[in-house]
Motif scaffolding. Structure first.
Motif, PDB file in Angstrom:
ATOM      1  N   GLY A 203       0.810  -1.206   0.000  1.00  0.00           N
ATOM      2  CA  GLY A 203       0.000   0.000   0.000  1.00  0.00           C
ATOM      3  C   GLY A 203       0.850   1.266   0.000  1.00  0.00           C
ATOM      4  N   PRO A 204       0.536   2.233   0.911  1.00  0.00           N
ATOM      5  CA  PRO A 204       1.267   3.500   0.945  1.00  0.00           C
ATOM      6  C   PRO A 204       2.768   3.317   1.185  1.00  0.00           C
ATOM      7  N   ALA A 205       3.160   2.322   1.982  1.00  0.00           N
ATOM      8  CA  ALA A 205       4.580   2.100   2.244  1.00  0.00           C
ATOM      9  C   ALA A 205       5.308   1.692   0.967  1.00  0.00           C
ATOM     10  N   LYS A 206       4.669   0.861   0.144  1.00  0.00           N
ATOM     11  CA  LYS A 206       5.263   0.433  -1.128  1.00  0.00           C
ATOM     12  C   LYS A 206       5.378   1.618  -2.085  1.00  0.00           C
ATOM     13  N   THR A 207       4.321   2.424  -2.157  1.00  0.00           N
ATOM     14  CA  THR A 207       4.326   3.591  -3.032  1.00  0.00           C
ATOM     15  C   THR A 207       5.410   4.579  -2.630  1.00  0.00           C
ATOM     16  N   ALA A 208       5.522   4.819  -1.309  1.00  0.00           N
ATOM     17  CA  ALA A 208       6.527   5.750  -0.814  1.00  0.00           C
ATOM     18  C   ALA A 208       7.939   5.237  -1.080  1.00  0.00           C
ATOM     19  N   TYR A 209       8.145   3.934  -0.948  1.00  0.00           N
ATOM     20  CA  TYR A 209       9.456   3.336  -1.213  1.00  0.00           C
ATOM     21  C   TYR A 209       9.847   3.589  -2.670  1.00  0.00           C
ATOM     22  N   GLU A 210       8.949   3.256  -3.584  1.00  0.00           N
ATOM     23  CA  GLU A 210       9.242   3.399  -5.010  1.00  0.00           C
ATOM     24  C   GLU A 210       9.511   4.859  -5.380  1.00  0.00           C
ATOM     25  N   SER A 211       8.731   5.776  -4.805  1.00  0.00           N
ATOM     26  CA  SER A 211       8.912   7.193  -5.093  1.00  0.00           C
ATOM     27  C   SER A 211      10.242   7.711  -4.556  1.00  0.00           C
ATOM     28  N   THR A 212      10.570   7.312  -3.336  1.00  0.00           N
ATOM     29  CA  THR A 212      11.811   7.788  -2.717  1.00  0.00           C
ATOM     30  C   THR A 212      13.029   7.268  -3.459  1.00  0.00           C
ATOM     31  N   VAL A 213      13.033   5.977  -3.788  1.00  0.00           N
ATOM     32  CA  VAL A 213      14.166   5.400  -4.507  1.00  0.00           C
ATOM     33  C   VAL A 213      14.341   6.062  -5.870  1.00  0.00           C
ATOM     34  N   ALA A 214      13.225   6.329  -6.567  1.00  0.00           N
ATOM     35  CA  ALA A 214      13.306   6.989  -7.870  1.00  0.00           C
ATOM     36  C   ALA A 214      13.924   8.379  -7.748  1.00  0.00           C
ATOM     37  N   GLU A 215      13.545   9.117  -6.710  1.00  0.00           N
ATOM     38  CA  GLU A 215      14.112  10.450  -6.505  1.00  0.00           C
ATOM     39  C   GLU A 215      15.600  10.385  -6.199  1.00  0.00           C
ATOM     40  N   VAL A 216      15.989   9.448  -5.347  1.00  0.00           N
ATOM     41  CA  VAL A 216      17.399   9.321  -4.969  1.00  0.00           C
ATOM     42  C   VAL A 216      18.260   8.990  -6.185  1.00  0.00           C
ATOM     43  N   LEU A 217      17.747   8.130  -7.059  1.00  0.00           N
ATOM     44  CA  LEU A 217      18.503   7.735  -8.242  1.00  0.00           C
ATOM     45  C   LEU A 217      18.520   8.830  -9.309  1.00  0.00           C
ATOM     46  N   ALA A 218      17.490   9.684  -9.318  1.00  0.00           N
ATOM     47  CA  ALA A 218      17.350  10.680 -10.375  1.00  0.00           C
ATOM     48  C   ALA A 218      18.244  11.898 -10.171  1.00  0.00           C
ATOM     49  N   GLN A 219      18.480  12.268  -8.931  1.00  0.00           N
ATOM     50  CA  GLN A 219      19.276  13.478  -8.692  1.00  0.00           C
ATOM     51  C   GLN A 219      20.034  13.352  -7.378  1.00  0.00           C
ATOM     52  N   PRO A 220      21.225  13.911  -7.335  1.00  0.00           N
ATOM     53  CA  PRO A 220      22.035  13.820  -6.115  1.00  0.00           C
ATOM     54  C   PRO A 220      21.524  14.766  -5.025  1.00  0.00           C
ATOM     55  N   GLY A 221      21.842  14.444  -3.792  1.00  0.00           N
ATOM     56  CA  GLY A 221      21.561  15.352  -2.699  1.00  0.00           C
ATOM     57  C   GLY A 221      20.165  15.299  -2.137  1.00  0.00           C
ATOM     58  N   ILE A 222      19.343  14.314  -2.548  1.00  0.00           N
ATOM     59  CA  ILE A 222      17.958  14.255  -2.059  1.00  0.00           C
ATOM     60  C   ILE A 222      17.918  14.025  -0.553  1.00  0.00           C
ATOM     61  N   TYR A 223      18.738  13.099  -0.067  1.00  0.00           N
ATOM     62  CA  TYR A 223      18.738  12.852   1.379  1.00  0.00           C
ATOM     63  C   TYR A 223      19.107  14.123   2.136  1.00  0.00           C
ATOM     64  N   ARG A 224      20.169  14.796   1.710  1.00  0.00           N
ATOM     65  CA  ARG A 224      20.624  15.998   2.407  1.00  0.00           C
ATOM     66  C   ARG A 224      19.572  17.106   2.356  1.00  0.00           C
ATOM     67  N   LYS A 225      18.906  17.251   1.214  1.00  0.00           N
ATOM     68  CA  LYS A 225      17.952  18.348   1.047  1.00  0.00           C
ATOM     69  C   LYS A 225      16.603  18.083   1.716  1.00  0.00           C
ATOM     70  N   ARG A 226      16.168  16.831   1.720  1.00  0.00           N
ATOM     71  CA  ARG A 226      14.803  16.551   2.179  1.00  0.00           C
ATOM     72  C   ARG A 226      14.706  15.804   3.493  1.00  0.00           C
ATOM     73  N   PHE A 227      15.696  15.013   3.824  1.00  0.00           N
ATOM     74  CA  PHE A 227      15.547  14.108   4.964  1.00  0.00           C
ATOM     75  C   PHE A 227      16.530  14.367   6.111  1.00  0.00           C
ATOM     76  N   ARG A 228      17.670  14.908   5.813  1.00  0.00           N
ATOM     77  CA  ARG A 228      18.681  15.104   6.847  1.00  0.00           C
ATOM     78  C   ARG A 228      18.217  16.149   7.858  1.00  0.00           C
ATOM     79  N   ALA A 229      18.258  15.784   9.144  1.00  0.00           N
ATOM     80  CA  ALA A 229      17.846  16.704  10.201  1.00  0.00           C
ATOM     81  C   ALA A 229      18.946  17.716  10.461  1.00  0.00           C
ATOM     82  N   LYS A 230      18.557  18.931  10.793  1.00  0.00           N
ATOM     83  CA  LYS A 230      19.523  19.963  11.126  1.00  0.00           C
ATOM     84  C   LYS A 230      20.136  19.654  12.484  1.00  0.00           C
ATOM     85  N   ARG A 231      21.452  19.706  12.567  1.00  0.00           N
ATOM     86  CA  ARG A 231      22.152  19.430  13.811  1.00  0.00           C
ATOM     87  C   ARG A 231      22.276  20.691  14.648  1.00  0.00           C
TER      88      ARG A 231
END
Length: 237
Positions: A203-231
């Motif tokens: 369901g939603p977990a599968k959809t989110a997985y596929e979307s996230t992996v596609a974004e990570v592969l498509a352009q660099p820096g996705i983790y840093r820009k969208r997911f990395r918490a500010k220290r």
């Protein structure tokens, strides 16, 4: 999280304080290029210097610094550290002591040798429910020793110092281990064990997985820009 460090009053002016790990990142990381040419890819690719999980791990927690220069010559350790007599009975004066080989019998990392013990000149007090995980400085295989990992309930044990045992790994090393060398990286962890929950990607977990992996592969820096918490910087920085 509030961490309280205490030292002997006679030694306060002679000791380096424990410091946030982000403030003592090694020179080799700072000088590493951001990109390097890959024969496999046929182009330049990003190095681990641009990998937030790699760098954040090295910058997490705080480090215990070596309090003075330690000379190593053909396996013999020596130092010239002139400090006053501590005001506290039973307090160490030497930066190092040792564990005999028999204390490590059967341990695959010992190889029959004695272990160093980096003596503690600070007590560490944590808040209730938290423990101190002491590990080898993360990704620091350039250091000529390997710290033996330990976990201490420092919300309860905080009236005495924590010593940090290590195995000397570079037997060909002759030279000086300089004052301020990080001998242990300390991470603050909750003592309560987590509940492990296992689910299937549906369901939603599968959809989110596929979307996230596609974004990570498509352009660099996705983790840093969208997911990395500010220290948040600590008051010690």
């Amino acid at each position: 999280m509030r961490i309280v460090f205490r030292c002997d009053p006679h030694l306060a002016d002679y000791l380096q304080r424990p410091m946030p790990a982000r403030g003592i990142l090694p020179d080799w990381l700072r000088s590493m290029p951001a990109k390097a040419f890959s024969e496999v890819h046929g182009r330049e690719i990003r190095t681990v210097k641009q990998c937030p999980p790699f760098v954040d791990a090295m910058a997490h927690g705080f480090v215990i610094p070596l309090p003075c220069d330690v000379s190593v010559e053909n396996g013999v350790f020596s130092w010239d550290w002139r400090i006053p007599e501590p005001a506290t009975r039973g307090h160490p004066r030497a930066p190092l002591s040792f564990h005999v080989p028999e204390q490590l019998v059967g341990a695959p990392f010992a190889d029959g040798q004695a272990a160093l013990k980096f003596n503690s000149f600070w007590t560490i007090e944590l808040e209730e429910g938290w423990s101190l995980l002491a590990v080898h400085p993360i990704n620091r295989d350039d250091l000529p020793f390997r710290l033996i990992t330990g976990l201490v309930d420092s919300d309860r044990f905080h009236d005495g110092g924590i010593n940090f045992p290590a195995v000397w790994t570079d037997r060909a090393f002759n030279g000086v281990l300089p004052r301020g060398t990080p001998v242990a990286q300390c991470l603050i962890v909750p003592r309560e064990q987590p509940d492990l929950v296992f689910e299937q990607l549906e369901g939603p977990a599968k959809t989110a997985y596929e979307s996230t992996v596609a974004e990570v592969l498509a352009q660099p820096g996705i983790y840093r820009k969208r997911f990395r918490a500010k220290r948040r910087r600590s008051s010690a920085e």
